[in-house]
Design a protein around this motif. Structure first.
Motif, mmCIF file in Angstrom:
data_model
loop_
_atom_site.group_PDB
_atom_site.id
_atom_site.type_symbol
_atom_site.label_atom_id
_atom_site.label_comp_id
_atom_site.label_asym_id
_atom_site.label_seq_id
_atom_site.Cartn_x
_atom_site.Cartn_y
_atom_site.Cartn_z
ATOM 1 N N LYS A 144 33.216 52.036 49.364
ATOM 2 C CA LYS A 144 34.061 52.730 48.394
ATOM 3 C C LYS A 144 33.627 54.169 48.104
ATOM 4 O O LYS A 144 34.463 55.020 47.837
ATOM 5 C CB LYS A 144 34.078 51.976 47.045
ATOM 6 N N ALA A 145 32.322 54.433 48.112
ATOM 7 C CA ALA A 145 31.843 55.738 47.645
ATOM 8 C C ALA A 145 30.415 55.993 48.111
ATOM 9 O O ALA A 145 29.751 55.104 48.621
ATOM 10 C CB ALA A 145 31.900 55.787 46.119
ATOM 11 N N ALA A 146 29.984 57.214 47.881
ATOM 12 C CA ALA A 146 28.578 57.581 48.082
ATOM 13 C C ALA A 146 28.051 58.059 46.735
ATOM 14 O O ALA A 146 28.783 58.665 45.955
ATOM 15 C CB ALA A 146 28.443 58.676 49.118
ATOM 16 N N ALA A 147 26.794 57.768 46.459
ATOM 17 C CA ALA A 147 26.195 58.181 45.195
ATOM 18 C C ALA A 147 24.756 58.619 45.422
ATOM 19 O O ALA A 147 24.056 58.064 46.274
ATOM 20 C CB ALA A 147 26.237 57.034 44.195
ATOM 21 N N ASP A 148 24.348 59.629 44.672
ATOM 22 C CA ASP A 148 22.965 60.065 44.720
ATOM 23 C C ASP A 148 22.089 59.068 43.974
ATOM 24 O O ASP A 148 22.512 58.441 43.004
ATOM 25 C CB ASP A 148 22.811 61.440 44.066
ATOM 26 N N VAL A 149 20.862 58.937 44.439
ATOM 27 C CA VAL A 149 19.837 58.176 43.733
ATOM 28 C C VAL A 149 18.877 59.211 43.172
ATOM 29 O O VAL A 149 18.295 60.000 43.925
ATOM 30 C CB VAL A 149 19.105 57.195 44.678
ATOM 31 N N PHE A 150 18.761 59.229 41.853
ATOM 32 C CA PHE A 150 17.953 60.235 41.176
ATOM 33 C C PHE A 150 16.566 59.699 40.861
ATOM 34 O O PHE A 150 16.387 58.505 40.617
ATOM 35 C CB PHE A 150 18.635 60.667 39.876
ATOM 36 N N MET A 151 15.594 60.594 40.851
ATOM 37 C CA MET A 151 14.239 60.237 40.479
ATOM 38 C C MET A 151 14.219 60.007 38.961
ATOM 39 O O MET A 151 14.551 60.904 38.205
ATOM 40 C CB MET A 151 13.279 61.354 40.880
ATOM 41 N N PRO A 152 13.888 58.786 38.523
ATOM 42 C CA PRO A 152 13.941 58.501 37.089
ATOM 43 C C PRO A 152 12.878 59.244 36.275
ATOM 44 O O PRO A 152 13.102 59.570 35.112
ATOM 45 C CB PRO A 152 13.740 56.996 37.002
ATOM 46 N N ILE A 153 11.740 59.495 36.902
ATOM 47 C CA ILE A 153 10.656 60.273 36.286
ATOM 48 C C ILE A 153 9.950 61.040 37.406
ATOM 49 O O ILE A 153 10.101 60.711 38.572
ATOM 50 C CB ILE A 153 9.636 59.378 35.525
#
Length: 125
Positions: A60-69
């Motif tokens: 369905k989509a692409a999403a970034d994975v962000f560094m939580p800290i």
């Protein structure tokens, strides 16, 4: 083990006082649908809190994975790279994305606990 959550739908779980595991939440994998590809960060690279550390793509989509800290990536989940569907079938376990060496524990302490994350997710559907 203590698990915290971000507004970007990543989870982070402490392994000890300076190491943690990062992945995407049930809410994120549900919103994405069937995951077909993951781009994992480079081992040894240091990321700032909020920096894009990877990408997850679904039908369905692409999403970034962000560094939580802020932290240094010490390991990536090669099993997930080989079988991206682990992000759907076991996002809080075998579908983890990467491990980090924590730079600042205060950033971890500022993240949401599970009850706060559940409220956030319901309010921000």
């Amino acid at each position: 083990m203590t698990m915290k959550y971000t507004e970007d739908h990543e989870w982070i779980q402490l392994e000890d006082h300076e190491a943690a595991v990062v992945g995407i939440t049930l809410h994120a994998q549900d919103a994405l649908g069937d995951v077909v590809f993951v781009d994992l960060p480079e081992v040894g690279r240091t990321y700032a809190k909020g920096e894009v550390a990877g990408v997850v793509e679904s039908v369905k989509a692409a999403a970034d994975v962000f560094m939580p800290i802020a932290g240094e990536v010490t390991e990536v989940n090669e099993d997930l790279r080989a079988d991206p569907s682990l992000a759907n079938t076991d996002p809080l376990g075998n579908g983890w994305f990467f491990k980090i060496l924590i730079k600042d524990m205060e950033e971890f302490d500022q993240l949401m606990d599970e009850p706060d994350y559940v409220k956030f997710s319901k309010a921000n559907g």
